[in-house]
Design a protein around this motif. Structure first.
Motif, short mmCIF file in Angstrom:
data_model
loop_
_atom_site.label_atom_id
_atom_site.label_comp_id
_atom_site.label_asym_id
_atom_site.label_seq_id
_atom_site.Cartn_x
_atom_site.Cartn_y
_atom_site.Cartn_z
N GLY A 101 0.82 -1.20 0.00
CA GLY A 101 0.00 0.00 0.00
C GLY A 101 0.86 1.25 0.00
N SER A 102 0.19 2.40 0.03
CA SER A 102 0.89 3.69 0.04
C SER A 102 0.95 4.24 1.47
N TYR A 103 2.10 4.81 1.80
CA TYR A 103 2.32 5.33 3.15
C TYR A 103 2.93 6.73 3.09
N ALA A 104 2.41 7.60 3.95
CA ALA A 104 3.04 8.90 4.17
C ALA A 104 4.17 8.68 5.17
N VAL A 105 5.33 9.22 4.87
CA VAL A 105 6.49 9.13 5.77
C VAL A 105 6.55 10.44 6.54
N ILE A 106 6.38 10.33 7.85
CA ILE A 106 6.26 11.51 8.70
C ILE A 106 7.41 11.54 9.70
N ALA A 107 8.06 12.68 9.83
CA ALA A 107 9.07 12.90 10.87
C ALA A 107 8.35 13.54 12.05
N LEU A 108 8.53 12.94 13.22
CA LEU A 108 7.93 13.47 14.45
C LEU A 108 9.06 13.96 15.33
N PHE A 109 8.92 15.18 15.83
CA PHE A 109 9.98 15.79 16.64
C PHE A 109 9.52 15.95 18.08
N PRO A 110 10.42 15.74 19.04
CA PRO A 110 10.03 15.88 20.45
C PRO A 110 9.70 17.34 20.78
N THR A 111 8.79 17.50 21.72
CA THR A 111 8.42 18.85 22.14
C THR A 111 8.87 19.13 23.57
N ASP A 112 9.54 18.16 24.19
CA ASP A 112 10.07 18.39 25.53
C ASP A 112 11.59 18.27 25.48
N VAL A 113 12.24 18.65 26.55
CA VAL A 113 13.70 18.65 26.61
C VAL A 113 14.19 17.21 26.63
N GLN A 114 15.16 16.91 25.77
CA GLN A 114 15.68 15.56 25.61
C GLN A 114 17.15 15.43 26.02
N PHE A 115 17.67 16.42 26.74
CA PHE A 115 19.08 16.42 27.11
C PHE A 115 19.25 17.10 28.46
N ASN A 116 20.44 16.95 29.03
CA ASN A 116 20.79 17.70 30.24
C ASN A 116 22.00 18.56 29.92
N LYS A 117 22.54 19.25 30.92
CA LYS A 117 23.64 20.18 30.63
C LYS A 117 24.87 19.46 30.09
N ASP A 118 25.06 18.20 30.47
CA ASP A 118 26.22 17.45 29.99
C ASP A 118 26.07 16.95 28.55
N ALA A 120 23.84 18.46 26.26
CA ALA A 120 23.21 19.50 25.44
C ALA A 120 23.98 19.80 24.16
N GLU A 121 25.29 19.90 24.25
CA GLU A 121 26.08 20.27 23.07
C GLU A 121 26.03 19.19 21.99
N LYS A 122 26.21 17.93 22.39
CA LYS A 122 26.15 16.83 21.41
C LYS A 122 24.76 16.71 20.80
N TYR A 123 23.73 16.79 21.66
CA TYR A 123 22.36 16.70 21.18
C TYR A 123 22.06 17.83 20.19
N SER A 124 22.41 19.04 20.54
CA SER A 124 22.12 20.20 19.68
C SER A 124 22.82 20.08 18.33
N ALA A 125 24.06 19.61 18.32
CA ALA A 125 24.80 19.45 17.06
C ALA A 125 24.10 18.43 16.16
N MET A 126 23.63 17.34 16.75
CA MET A 126 22.93 16.32 15.95
C MET A 126 21.58 16.84 15.48
N TYR A 127 20.88 17.55 16.36
CA TYR A 127 19.56 18.07 16.00
C TYR A 127 19.66 19.06 14.83
N MET A 128 20.75 19.81 14.78
CA MET A 128 20.94 20.78 13.68
C MET A 128 21.12 20.07 12.33
N GLU A 129 21.57 18.82 12.34
CA GLU A 129 21.80 18.07 11.11
C GLU A 129 20.67 17.12 10.75
N VAL A 130 19.66 17.00 11.60
CA VAL A 130 18.67 15.96 11.41
C VAL A 130 17.88 16.12 10.10
N MET A 131 17.62 17.32 9.66
CA MET A 131 16.86 17.47 8.41
C MET A 131 17.67 16.96 7.21
#
Length: 148
Positions: A101-118, A120-131
Motif C-alpha cells: 500500500g501507500s504510506y506517508a512518511v512523517i518525521a515526528l519531533f520531540p516537544t520536551d527537553v531531551q538532554f541535560n547540561k552534559d 546538550a552540546e552533542k544533542y544540539s549538534a545532531m539536531y541541527m543536522e537531522v533534516m
C-alpha cells in the motif's frame, strides 16, 4: 602532460573530500547518517500493530543516562490516515508506494527537553543536522517514492 597532472590532482582532491556515511535500512526505505554520528546515535526500529514500523533516532549519551535524547522519529501512516496532523511537531517527508500500500512518511519531533547540561552540546549538534539526515531518504527495491 601538465594538464593530465592537474586532472589527477583534481580527482584526488575530490576523493579526499568525500563524506563517509552510515546507512540505516528499513523494509521500505533507507536513510543515511553522517559519519560523525557514528557512536553518537542509537537507532531503534519498532514494529507497530498497523503492520508498519517506527524508526527512532537518539543521541546516545542522553539515551543511556536518562532514557531521553530523542532527536526524531520516522513513522509510516497509510496515505488516507491523516492522524499525524494531531502531533504537535511533525513534517511530511515523502509518500512511499509499496506492494502493501501507500504510506506517508512523517518525521515526528520531540516537544520536551531531551538532554541535560552534559549532553546538550552533542544533542544540539545532531539536531541541527537531522533534516539533512531525513532528506537522505531513499526507497528500497520495489518501492516508489514521491515528495510532498
Amino acid at each position: 602532460m601538465f594538464i593530465i597532472f592537474l586532472l589527477v590532482l583534481t580527482l584526488c582532491g575530490c576523493s579526499q573530500t568525500k563524506e563517509d556515511t552510515n546507512t540505516i535500512a528499513t523494509k521500505y526505505y533507507t536513510i543515511t547518517l553522517p559519519q560523525e554520528w557514528d557512536n553518537k546515535c542509537i537507532c531503534k526500529v519498532t514494529s507497530l500493530d498497523s503492520g508498519t514500523y517506527l524508526l527512532d533516532l537518539y543521541e546516545k549519551t542522553a539515551f543511556e543516562e536518562m532514557g531521553a535524547g530523542k532527536i526524531c522519529s520516522v513513522m509510516l501512516f497509510p496515505t488516507g490516515d491523516k492522524t499525524y496532523r494531531d502531533f504537535p511537531d511533525y513534517q511530511l517527508l515523502a509518500v512511499l508506494d509499496t506492494p502493501e500500500g501507500s504510506y506517508a512518511v512523517i518525521a515526528l519531533f520531540p516537544t520536551d527537553v531531551q538532554f541535560n547540561k552534559d549532553t546538550a552540546e552533542k544533542y544540539s549538534a545532531m539536531y541541527m543536522e537531522v533534516m539533512d539526515v531525513l532528506y537522505s531518504i531513499q526507497p528500497t527495491d520495489g518501492v516508489e517514492m514521491a515528495m510532498p
